[in-house]
Write a protein that holds these residues in place. Structure first.
Motif, PDB file in Angstrom:
ATOM      1  N   PHE A  98       0.901  -1.158   0.124  1.00  0.00           N
ATOM      2  CA  PHE A  98       0.066  -0.039  -0.115  1.00  0.00           C
ATOM      3  C   PHE A  98       1.065   1.364  -0.057  1.00  0.00           C
ATOM      4  O   PHE A  98       0.626   2.185  -0.763  1.00  0.00           O
ATOM      5  CB  PHE A  98      -0.963  -0.083   1.331  1.00  0.00           C
ATOM      6  N   GLY A  99       1.855   1.220   0.777  1.00  0.00           N
ATOM      7  CA  GLY A  99       2.599   2.389   0.962  1.00  0.00           C
ATOM      8  C   GLY A  99       3.454   2.995  -0.280  1.00  0.00           C
ATOM      9  O   GLY A  99       3.611   4.112  -0.764  1.00  0.00           O
ATOM     10  N   ASP A 101       2.179   1.582  -3.278  1.00  0.00           N
ATOM     11  CA  ASP A 101       1.038   1.902  -4.421  1.00  0.00           C
ATOM     12  C   ASP A 101       0.848   3.153  -4.217  1.00  0.00           C
ATOM     13  O   ASP A 101       0.226   3.851  -5.398  1.00  0.00           O
ATOM     14  CB  ASP A 101       0.033   1.197  -4.259  1.00  0.00           C
ATOM     15  N   VAL A 102       0.533   3.948  -3.079  1.00  0.00           N
ATOM     16  CA  VAL A 102       0.093   5.401  -3.266  1.00  0.00           C
ATOM     17  C   VAL A 102       1.083   6.553  -3.265  1.00  0.00           C
ATOM     18  O   VAL A 102       0.616   7.632  -3.271  1.00  0.00           O
ATOM     19  CB  VAL A 102      -0.652   5.722  -1.740  1.00  0.00           C
ATOM     20  N   ARG A 150       3.865  -4.199   6.319  1.00  0.00           N
ATOM     21  CA  ARG A 150       3.287  -3.225   5.573  1.00  0.00           C
ATOM     22  C   ARG A 150       4.067  -1.823   6.016  1.00  0.00           C
ATOM     23  O   ARG A 150       4.247  -1.132   5.171  1.00  0.00           O
ATOM     24  CB  ARG A 150       1.859  -3.125   5.777  1.00  0.00           C
ATOM     25  N   ALA A 151       4.228  -1.634   7.399  1.00  0.00           N
ATOM     26  CA  ALA A 151       5.127  -0.431   7.906  1.00  0.00           C
ATOM     27  C   ALA A 151       6.276  -0.577   7.391  1.00  0.00           C
ATOM     28  O   ALA A 151       6.925   0.817   7.167  1.00  0.00           O
ATOM     29  CB  ALA A 151       5.066  -0.686   9.412  1.00  0.00           C
ATOM     30  N   THR A 154       7.934   0.674   2.812  1.00  0.00           N
ATOM     31  CA  THR A 154       8.401   2.098   2.407  1.00  0.00           C
ATOM     32  C   THR A 154       9.776   2.343   3.020  1.00  0.00           C
ATOM     33  O   THR A 154      10.265   3.363   2.579  1.00  0.00           O
ATOM     34  CB  THR A 154       7.433   3.303   2.927  1.00  0.00           C
TER      35      THR A 154
ATOM     36  N   ALA C 179      -3.158   4.558   6.854  1.00  0.00           N
ATOM     37  CA  ALA C 179      -3.049   4.933   5.517  1.00  0.00           C
ATOM     38  C   ALA C 179      -2.232   6.380   5.219  1.00  0.00           C
ATOM     39  O   ALA C 179      -1.532   6.390   4.310  1.00  0.00           O
ATOM     40  CB  ALA C 179      -4.462   4.902   4.806  1.00  0.00           C
ATOM     41  N   LEU C 181      -0.215   7.426   7.469  1.00  0.00           N
ATOM     42  CA  LEU C 181       1.165   7.284   7.702  1.00  0.00           C
ATOM     43  C   LEU C 181       1.936   6.495   6.675  1.00  0.00           C
ATOM     44  O   LEU C 181       3.248   6.760   6.591  1.00  0.00           O
ATOM     45  CB  LEU C 181       1.225   6.348   9.097  1.00  0.00           C
ATOM     46  N   LEU C 182       1.315   5.986   5.771  1.00  0.00           N
ATOM     47  CA  LEU C 182       1.946   5.142   4.732  1.00  0.00           C
ATOM     48  C   LEU C 182       1.983   6.086   3.653  1.00  0.00           C
ATOM     49  O   LEU C 182       2.596   5.778   2.400  1.00  0.00           O
ATOM     50  CB  LEU C 182       0.965   3.988   4.258  1.00  0.00           C
ATOM     51  N   GLY C 183       1.399   7.397   3.801  1.00  0.00           N
ATOM     52  CA  GLY C 183       1.742   8.429   2.654  1.00  0.00           C
ATOM     53  C   GLY C 183       0.502   8.673   1.776  1.00  0.00           C
ATOM     54  O   GLY C 183       0.853   9.373   0.857  1.00  0.00           O
ATOM     55  N   ALA C 184      -0.541   8.044   1.890  1.00  0.00           N
ATOM     56  CA  ALA C 184      -1.825   8.331   1.015  1.00  0.00           C
ATOM     57  C   ALA C 184      -2.472   9.545   1.365  1.00  0.00           C
ATOM     58  O   ALA C 184      -2.519  10.284   2.376  1.00  0.00           O
ATOM     59  CB  ALA C 184      -2.914   7.243   1.470  1.00  0.00           C
ATOM     60  N   SER C 185      -2.888  10.331   0.114  1.00  0.00           N
ATOM     61  CA  SER C 185      -3.577  11.681   0.259  1.00  0.00           C
ATOM     62  C   SER C 185      -4.993  11.414   0.892  1.00  0.00           C
ATOM     63  O   SER C 185      -5.445  10.437   0.861  1.00  0.00           O
ATOM     64  CB  SER C 185      -3.389  12.387  -1.190  1.00  0.00           C
ATOM     65  N   ARG C 188      -7.241   9.555  -1.697  1.00  0.00           N
ATOM     66  CA  ARG C 188      -6.779   8.307  -1.830  1.00  0.00           C
ATOM     67  C   ARG C 188      -7.294   7.386  -0.626  1.00  0.00           C
ATOM     68  O   ARG C 188      -7.770   6.283  -0.886  1.00  0.00           O
ATOM     69  CB  ARG C 188      -5.036   8.148  -1.741  1.00  0.00           C
TER      70      ARG C 188
END
Lengths: 365, 344, 290
Positions: A98-99, A101-102, A150-151, A154, C179, C181-185, C188
């Motif tokens: 996910f990290g 993909d975004v 997941r963490a 990235t 999400a 924290l994982l960089g999503a806007s 998104r």
């Protein structure tokens, strides 16, 4: 990736102070545990580092870079939640990726690279065949590992974990936290772990930061915390503690309980409390002592209940021949506190006492 | 100070909202009720069938005199008062064909058309007249022969609501006028009569057609007070074996007028077409269509030809009651006579 | 378990009280829910299927169908977007006046639709606040399509929000925080995390909106002007036909509307069934074994 926190304070609606002037330095590569009872502010502090909750005042730096005005999504820290917070509608593989993909198109790796990274992480978390599964199918321990992967996907160098093992049962917890420590060492991460379980913290972290009521009470490694706790609370939080109130006068700590031997000390005179671990107490035979009875056994240790007149305390020692009463407790290894503060000079166990005390002090068992 | 919530709304949200509003406004510029090639006739309740035929005929005539160009006329029907109010609020009517002059006067008072509108077309701008009669069940089981019978015990009367329906106001005034003209008739006896009459009314529909429906299709009540055209339509076309027409000895001459809505036709650019449409209503062709739908033609020839369709009536007119403005103010305005006598 | 009679679980025969209750349930359902549509269809087909179909393909009828479909699609699209954002705002944030907003959302459901229509007239009628001004700029709201759309939007506004809000509140912020924290806007997160979690609720709310938008009468009636072929939706046209003594045509159109409504309701039941099938998996809590 080091973390520097200076004078961080956070108020919430209603005026309550949840972080009170907290300062902390976590050097690169350290594994620090934030411990304390519920409401101590550990999770709040972690979330403040991540940027999820704002602080009322104070300063946070990550790797020397000020975090003011930087939203969480730009901090590149890995965060693992207590309830995993996996995306239920995505497969394990898509959760992990996910990290990546975004990422905006410009900085996003190719599909092949992402897939390779996912495969690598799946191998790392030892779940190579579960890429296409949905989180619902996984056990708690597996989900936690996926959350971790997941963490990490990235490539953050700072990992924050908020009571990640709280929902797992004991056997799984031990296995997963060992594995986490190995991962930390292997990948050269800086890790901050929040937990209310001191055993876990002692097992896995280099250093414990003990928090209470929004303040850091003590920040040290396990041995130091044990040998020289900053407050009675720290000592009690980190393990079972026996408390013996008493008074220091004429160079002697004189316990208030009967059947507890005094010992010499050169701390200031006055009301004092002696705190000691059950396994640090030794038994001395004494005609005027109290009764002793074995009440339990845990592995190589046995628990003995000693009657002290008005109350009875339990001590631990390696299994031996059954004790013979009457006995008296020898607590020279205790840490002393006056007015809640530690007073630490050399405590002299009775064996070093001058001969003048010989008639006061009994023979060892 | 570290940043606040992790899920900050971006400017894009506001942009999206603004875009939606712009879209709504754009839709607003789209469909309007009238283009150069269409007219809107806002009419009262009983004229659906009448104007369906008239509009068809007019469109054919317009096409033939204008080189085949198509002109559609749309009609909206409802209670006369309610329809007038909707035109006032912006319903884009090119012409109004309402149940009574007062509703058109109201629009004139608000500047939608010239105050001398009633003189701009023949017969007080009224191409068809009508009257108020009774419709009963077949065989007239309750023996209703006149206004006095309406207030007998056990008789249920169906009439629409005078506040919204033009036909209802004609009904009311017919009853009022009759009561006044009775021997010893005074305002007080008329009031008492109307109070009693409305006590016999189970439900007030918004428009004449609604009331007809209640009586004819839903079987409500023993007698319907109706426009003559409605009664004839019901008795002759819808239920020949089901209803009887009863003509009271004295009734009112109803003059439902037509008018051009100056403000709208100028805005739409349809004045010529609208004027032609209204003038068409007076032509023999249209007058015959009117008679076919039981509206009394004003044209003498057509009236003579169709005399056999219509029952003979003895009537008084609105002028004898003081004219619409006075009547509206006295009876149908807030706290007027109707409000005073009707308390449900 | 049956609380009526002390029959044992193995007892296959029902007590008289049970039978009576079940019969009553069938009777009520039959009378209130089954009979009306049956009557509608019977009346529609009284002159044969050909007449019914012919009446539906009449130009004014087609115009009404088209307008209803347009309004429904637009209302669903607009209210779903705003409803999602409103639900999201109310679920994920605490701010002063939040509970007032939640209560306000309920208003369109409790207010009479006629009142709703009148409000738009008050605002956009020529005699109203903004009608004349907008007319001068060439924008017509009342007695035209935008007015009908606004009336429809008003009465269908709460459905999506009401369906989503409890679900989103229950979900909490964890997944969204993960999400971000994982960089999503923001978008998104909304699209890729929040909505998929709530997709069945979203569909359910959307279908409720559809059904209501298709059938709305009161509010639309006030602002529409009842111009056949132009500003009549299907419910309004049915009234016009009925008032014009065109019974078969009225019931044919009513039958069509009933079919559309039943299709919508049927889809909703389908989605609910699928949602329930997925629930047992989702209901697994965070606690678990190895």
């Amino acid at each position: 990736m080091s973390v520097l926190i200076e004078n961080l304070t956070r108020h919430v609606a209603g005026g309550k102070v949840v972080l009170d002037n907290v300062s902390l330095h976590v050097p690169d590569g350290a594994f620090v545990a934030l411990v304390g009872p519920s409401g101590a502010g550990k999770t709040t502090l972690l979330r403040a580092i991540a940027g999820l909750d704002p602080a009322s005042s104070g300063h946070v730096e990550i790797d020397g870079r000020a975090m003011e005005g930087l939203p969480p999504r730009e901090r590149n820290v890995g965060f693992v939640f207590q309830n995993y917070a996996l995306f239920r509608h995505l497969t394990v593989a898509r959760n992990i990726s996910f990290g990546l993909d975004v990422r905006p198109r410009a900085s996003r790796p190719s599909r092949a690279e992402i897939d390779a990274k996912v495969a690598e992480l799946l191998a790392l978390i030892q779940l190579p065949d579960l890429g296409d599964a949905y989180p619902q199918r996984l056990s708690g321990g597996q989900r936690q590992r996926v959350a971790l992967a997941r963490a990490l996907a990235t490539g953050p160098r700072l990992l924050l974990l908020d009571e990640p093992f709280g929902a797992l049962d004991p056997m799984v917890r031990r296995a997963v936290r060992t594995w986490l420590r190995d991962l930390h060492d292997q990948l050269g991460l800086t890790t901050i772990l929040v937990t209310h379980d001191q055993e876990e913290a002692l097992d896995v972290a280099d250093r414990l930061v003990v928090m209470q009521d929004g303040r850091i009470v003590q920040d040290a490694d396990g041995e130091t915390l044990d040998a020289t706790p900053a407050t009675p609370f720290v000592m009690e939080f980190l393990g079972e503690t026996l408390r013996f109130p008493g008074v220091v006068s004429d160079g002697l700590f004189i316990p208030a309980d009967t059947h507890v031997a005094p010992f010499s000390t050169n701390v200031a005179e006055g009301a004092t409390e002696a705190l000691i671990r059950p396994h640090e107490v030794t038994l001395l035979t004494d005609a005027s002592g109290g009764t002793v009875k074995r009440v339990g056994r845990r592995g190589p240790l046995e628990r003995l209940a000693v009657s002290l007149g008005e109350r009875s305390v339990e001590i631990e020692r390696p299994v031996e021949a059954p004790p013979s009463d009457p006995v008296v407790l020898e607590i020279a290894q205790a840490r002393l506190f006056q007015n809640g503060k530690p007073v630490v000079e050399g405590n002299h166990p009775w064996s070093d006492a001058p001969a003048v005390l010989a008639d006061v002090v009994p023979e060892p068992v | 100070m570290t940043s606040s919530s992790p899920l900050t709304l971006t400017r894009r949200t506001l942009f999206g909202a603004a875009a939606a509003c712009a879209a709504l406004a754009a839709i607003g510029r789209g469909r309007k009720a009238s283009a150069a090639q269409a007219l809107l006739n806002v009419s009262y309740d009983p004229t659906r069938e009448l104007y369906a035929d008239i509009n068809r005929a007019f469109a054919a005539q317009w096409a033939s005199t204008h080189g085949g160009s198509a002109l559609a006329v749309r009609t909206s029907n409802g209670g006369s008062g309610a329809q007038a109010r909707s035109v006032l609020e912006g319903s884009p009517a090119d012409v109004v064909t309402l149940g009574l002059a007062y509703d058109v006067d109201m629009l004139a008072a608000h500047g939608l058309l010239a105050t001398n509108w009633q003189t701009r077309l023949p017969h007080n701008s009224t191409p068809f007249t009508s009257t108020i009669v009774f419709l009963t069940r077949k065989g007239n089981p309750k023996g209703i022969h006149g206004w006095a019978d309406l207030v007998r015990d056990g008789v249920q009367v169906v009439t629409p609501n005078p506040k919204t329906s033009g036909g209802a106001r004609w009904n009311y005034l017919a009853a009022w006028g009759w009561a006044l003209r009775q021997p010893g008739g005074t305002e007080d006896t008329a009031r008492a009569y109307l109070k009693s009459l409305f006590a016999h009314v189970p439900v007030l529909d918004a428009g004449a057609r609604g009331a007809t429906n209640s009586f004819v299709q839903r079987g409500l009540g023993d007698v319907l007070l109706a426009w003559e055209d409605e009664a004839l339509l019901a008795a002759r076309d819808l239920g020949p074996d089901k209803f009887d027409i009863v003509v009271p000895d004295l009734t009112i001459l109803a003059e439902p007028p037509v008018a051009l809505v100056d403000k709208n036709v100028d805005a739409h650019g349809t004045r010529e077409a609208a004027q032609a449409y209204l003038e068409f209503l007076y032509t023999p062709e249209a007058q015959k269509i009117g008679a076919k739908h039981y509206f009394r033609p004003v044209d003498p020839t057509a009236a003579a030809e169709s005399a056999s369709i219509f029952p003979a009536v003895k009537t008084f007119d609105i002028a004898s009651l003081g004219g619409w403005t006075a009547v509206q103010k006295k009876h149908f305005a807030s706290s007027g006579v109707f409000d005073q006598i009707y308390s449900k | 378990m049956n609380a009526l009679a002390p029959s044992s679980p193995d007892n296959a025969r029902r007590s008289p009280a049970e039978i009576a209750l079940i019969a009553a349930a069938y009777a009520i359902v039959g009378l209130m829910l089954v009979l009306p549509p049956v009557l509608v269809f019977t009346e529609a087909l009284r002159s044969g299927l050909g007449a019914a179909l012919a009446s539906i393909t009449d130009p004014d009828a087609l115009s009404a169908i088209k307008l209803t479909l347009e309004m429904t699609v637009a209302a669903v699209a607009i209210n779903t977007s705003f409803g999602v954002l409103a639900a999201w705002l109310l679920a994920k944030y605490r701010f002063p006046g939040r509970s007032v907003l939640v209560a306000l959302i309920e208003i369109p459901i409790s207010v009479s639709p006629v009142v709703a229509g009148l409000v738009w007239l008050l605002l956009f009628g020529t005699q109203g606040w903004w009608g004349e001004a907008l007319n001068r700029v060439g924008i017509t709201i009342a007695f035209a399509t935008p007015g009908i759309l606004l009336a429809t939007l008003f009465v269908t506004f709460p459905f999506v929000t009401r369906t989503l809000l409890p679900l989103m509140e229950q979900q909490g912020r964890d997944a969204e925080e993960a999400a971000t924290l994982l960089g999503a806007s923001f978008w998104r997160i909304l699209w890729g995390v929040t909505l998929p979690e709530a997709r069945w609720a979203l569909l359910s709310g959307g279908l409720l909106t559809t059904a209501r938008a298709m059938g709305e009468f009161g509010a639309v009636s006030v602002v529409s002007g009842h111009i056949p072929g132009l500003t009549e939706t299907m419910p309004l046209h049915i009234e016009t036909l009925y008032n014009g003594y065109q019974s078969v045509a009225a019931f044919s159109m009513a039958a069509l509307l009933a079919i559309m409504a039943m299709a919508t309701v049927g889809m909703r039941s389908l989605f609910e069934a699928r949602m329930r099938r997925e629930e047992p998996r989702k209901a697994e809590t965070a606690g678990g074994g190895a």
